[in-house]
Design a protein around this motif. Structure first.
Motif, PDB file in Angstrom:
ATOM      1  N   GLU A  30       0.820  -1.208   0.000  1.00  6.18           N
ATOM      2  CA  GLU A  30       0.000   0.000   0.000  1.00  6.18           C
ATOM      3  C   GLU A  30       0.861   1.268   0.000  1.00  6.18           C
ATOM      4  OE1 GLU A  30      -3.419   1.922   2.779  1.00  6.18           O
ATOM      5  OE2 GLU A  30      -3.595  -0.199   2.232  1.00  6.18           O
ATOM      6  N   ARG A  31       1.966   1.227   0.707  1.00  4.16           N
ATOM      7  CA  ARG A  31       2.830   2.406   0.837  1.00  4.16           C
ATOM      8  C   ARG A  31       3.678   2.677  -0.410  1.00  4.16           C
ATOM      9  NH1 ARG A  31       4.320   6.474   4.808  1.00  4.16           N
ATOM     10  NH2 ARG A  31       6.382   7.122   4.181  1.00  4.16           N
ATOM     11  N   PHE A  32       4.223   1.622  -1.025  1.00  4.08           N
ATOM     12  CA  PHE A  32       5.244   1.819  -2.054  1.00  4.08           C
ATOM     13  C   PHE A  32       4.864   1.392  -3.470  1.00  4.08           C
ATOM     14  CE2 PHE A  32       7.632   1.272   1.950  1.00  4.08           C
ATOM     15  CZ  PHE A  32       8.249   2.511   1.978  1.00  4.08           C
ATOM     16  N   VAL A  33       3.872   0.557  -3.633  1.00  3.43           N
ATOM     17  CA  VAL A  33       3.608  -0.038  -4.941  1.00  3.43           C
ATOM     18  C   VAL A  33       2.425   0.648  -5.620  1.00  3.43           C
ATOM     19  CG1 VAL A  33       3.106  -2.184  -6.172  1.00  3.43           C
ATOM     20  CG2 VAL A  33       4.534  -2.236  -4.116  1.00  3.43           C
ATOM     21  N   GLN A  34       2.636   0.994  -6.885  1.00  8.28           N
ATOM     22  CA  GLN A  34       1.591   1.556  -7.734  1.00  8.28           C
ATOM     23  C   GLN A  34       1.241   0.512  -8.792  1.00  8.28           C
ATOM     24  OE1 GLN A  34       0.382   4.612  -6.931  1.00  8.28           O
ATOM     25  NE2 GLN A  34       1.836   4.498  -5.248  1.00  8.28           N
ATOM     26  N   PRO A  35       0.029   0.574  -9.349  1.00  8.22           N
ATOM     27  CA  PRO A  35      -0.352  -0.427 -10.361  1.00  8.22           C
ATOM     28  C   PRO A  35       0.639  -0.539 -11.518  1.00  8.22           C
ATOM     29  CG  PRO A  35      -2.265   0.847  -9.707  1.00  8.22           C
ATOM     30  CD  PRO A  35      -1.067   1.498  -9.046  1.00  8.22           C
ATOM     31  N   ASP A  36       1.271   0.567 -11.890  1.00  7.35           N
ATOM     32  CA  ASP A  36       2.183   0.528 -13.037  1.00  7.35           C
ATOM     33  C   ASP A  36       3.591   0.043 -12.688  1.00  7.35           C
ATOM     34  OD1 ASP A  36       2.713   2.828 -11.543  1.00  7.35           O
ATOM     35  OD2 ASP A  36       3.378   3.960 -13.302  1.00  7.35           O
ATOM     36  N   ASN A  37       3.891  -0.163 -11.402  1.00 10.64           N
ATOM     37  CA  ASN A  37       5.235  -0.641 -11.043  1.00 10.64           C
ATOM     38  C   ASN A  37       5.209  -1.916 -10.209  1.00 10.64           C
ATOM     39  OD1 ASN A  37       4.581   0.167  -8.434  1.00 10.64           O
ATOM     40  ND2 ASN A  37       6.133   1.755  -8.306  1.00 10.64           N
ATOM     41  N   GLU A  38       4.093  -2.588 -10.194  1.00 14.01           N
ATOM     42  CA  GLU A  38       3.916  -3.776  -9.372  1.00 14.01           C
ATOM     43  C   GLU A  38       4.972  -4.851  -9.637  1.00 14.01           C
ATOM     44  OE1 GLU A  38       0.413  -7.006  -8.308  1.00 14.01           O
ATOM     45  OE2 GLU A  38       0.071  -5.531  -9.864  1.00 14.01           O
ATOM     46  N   LYS A  39       5.307  -5.091 -10.880  1.00 14.56           N
ATOM     47  CA  LYS A  39       6.278  -6.143 -11.219  1.00 14.56           C
ATOM     48  C   LYS A  39       7.643  -5.878 -10.591  1.00 14.56           C
ATOM     49  CE  LYS A  39       4.369  -7.851 -15.529  1.00 14.56           C
ATOM     50  NZ  LYS A  39       4.616  -8.061 -16.955  1.00 14.56           N
ATOM     51  N   LYS A  40       8.012  -4.611 -10.453  1.00 14.42           N
ATOM     52  CA  LYS A  40       9.307  -4.250  -9.890  1.00 14.42           C
ATOM     53  C   LYS A  40       9.436  -4.681  -8.430  1.00 14.42           C
ATOM     54  CE  LYS A  40       9.886  -0.003 -12.563  1.00 14.42           C
ATOM     55  NZ  LYS A  40      10.157   1.435 -12.416  1.00 14.42           N
ATOM     56  N   TYR A  41       8.320  -4.833  -7.748  1.00 12.43           N
ATOM     57  CA  TYR A  41       8.339  -5.103  -6.309  1.00 12.43           C
ATOM     58  C   TYR A  41       8.081  -6.570  -5.955  1.00 12.43           C
ATOM     59  CZ  TYR A  41       8.784  -0.177  -5.430  1.00 12.43           C
ATOM     60  OH  TYR A  41       9.268   1.099  -5.376  1.00 12.43           O
ATOM     61  N   LYS A  42       7.985  -7.435  -6.944  1.00 10.09           N
ATOM     62  CA  LYS A  42       7.689  -8.837  -6.687  1.00 10.09           C
ATOM     63  C   LYS A  42       8.726  -9.484  -5.775  1.00 10.09           C
ATOM     64  CE  LYS A  42       8.018 -11.968  -9.991  1.00 10.09           C
ATOM     65  NZ  LYS A  42       7.750 -12.731 -11.221  1.00 10.09           N
ATOM     66  N   LYS A  43      10.001  -9.296  -6.074  1.00 15.08           N
ATOM     67  CA  LYS A  43      11.059  -9.900  -5.257  1.00 15.08           C
ATOM     68  C   LYS A  43      11.111  -9.277  -3.873  1.00 15.08           C
ATOM     69  CE  LYS A  43      13.997 -11.408  -9.030  1.00 15.08           C
ATOM     70  NZ  LYS A  43      15.290 -11.269  -9.702  1.00 15.08           N
ATOM     71  N   LEU A  44      10.930  -7.960  -3.799  1.00  7.04           N
ATOM     72  CA  LEU A  44      10.980  -7.283  -2.508  1.00  7.04           C
ATOM     73  C   LEU A  44       9.875  -7.788  -1.592  1.00  7.04           C
ATOM     74  CD1 LEU A  44      11.843  -3.805  -1.531  1.00  7.04           C
ATOM     75  CD2 LEU A  44       9.577  -4.572  -0.894  1.00  7.04           C
ATOM     76  N   VAL A  45       8.646  -7.841  -2.091  1.00 10.05           N
ATOM     77  CA  VAL A  45       7.523  -8.265  -1.256  1.00 10.05           C
ATOM     78  C   VAL A  45       7.678  -9.722  -0.840  1.00 10.05           C
ATOM     79  CG1 VAL A  45       5.023  -8.666  -1.258  1.00 10.05           C
ATOM     80  CG2 VAL A  45       5.947  -6.509  -2.130  1.00 10.05           C
ATOM     81  N   THR A  46       8.110 -10.557  -1.753  1.00  9.81           N
ATOM     82  CA  THR A  46       8.341 -11.964  -1.401  1.00  9.81           C
ATOM     83  C   THR A  46       9.427 -12.076  -0.339  1.00  9.81           C
ATOM     84  OG1 THR A  46       7.692 -12.668  -3.623  1.00  9.81           O
ATOM     85  CG2 THR A  46       8.971 -14.238  -2.301  1.00  9.81           C
TER      86      THR A  46
END
Length: 114
Positions: A30-46
């Motif tokens: 909710e804080r860092f991810v936008q719909p257009d950059n979701e793929k960039k955060y896959k490894k971080l969130v995992t």
């Protein structure tokens, strides 16, 4: 955020991550991810979900190789990544172990450079 949410649901339903890890990952998305950059955060969130779970389960922690961290520290995105990790820590009951802090900084830097 459907792909990240789906990923978290799978990790949670298989008892791979704890409820606390799930909650922190959701707040981070909710804080860092936008719909257009979701793929960039896959490894971080995992990694965040797994890191919090390892901490809660008192499992062994390992740091990233120092050579990689030297490169990460040279990134123009390093300071912001470190601030982002401080925010994550503010959402937790305590500080992250240094090993996990380093990995999360690395993932934030990578997400910023992709």
């Amino acid at each position: 955020m459907s792909a990240l949410r789906e990923r978290l649901d799978i990790l949670f339903s298989t008892n791979t991550i704890t409820p606390g890890a799930m909650k922190l990952c959701e707040a981070t998305i909710e804080r860092f991810v936008q719909p257009d950059n979701e793929k960039k955060y896959k490894k971080l969130v995992t990694h965040l979900g797994m890191a919090v779970t390892r901490i809660e389960r008192s499992e062994e922690l390992n740091a990233p190789p120092e050579e990689i961290m030297q490169e990460i520290r040279r990134s123009p995105h390093f300071a912001q990544a470190a601030e982002n990790v401080k925010w994550i820590e503010s959402q937790m009951d305590g500080k992250l172990p240094d090993e996990e802090r380093q990995y999360l900084i690395m993932h934030f830097v990578n997400a910023s450079e992709i």
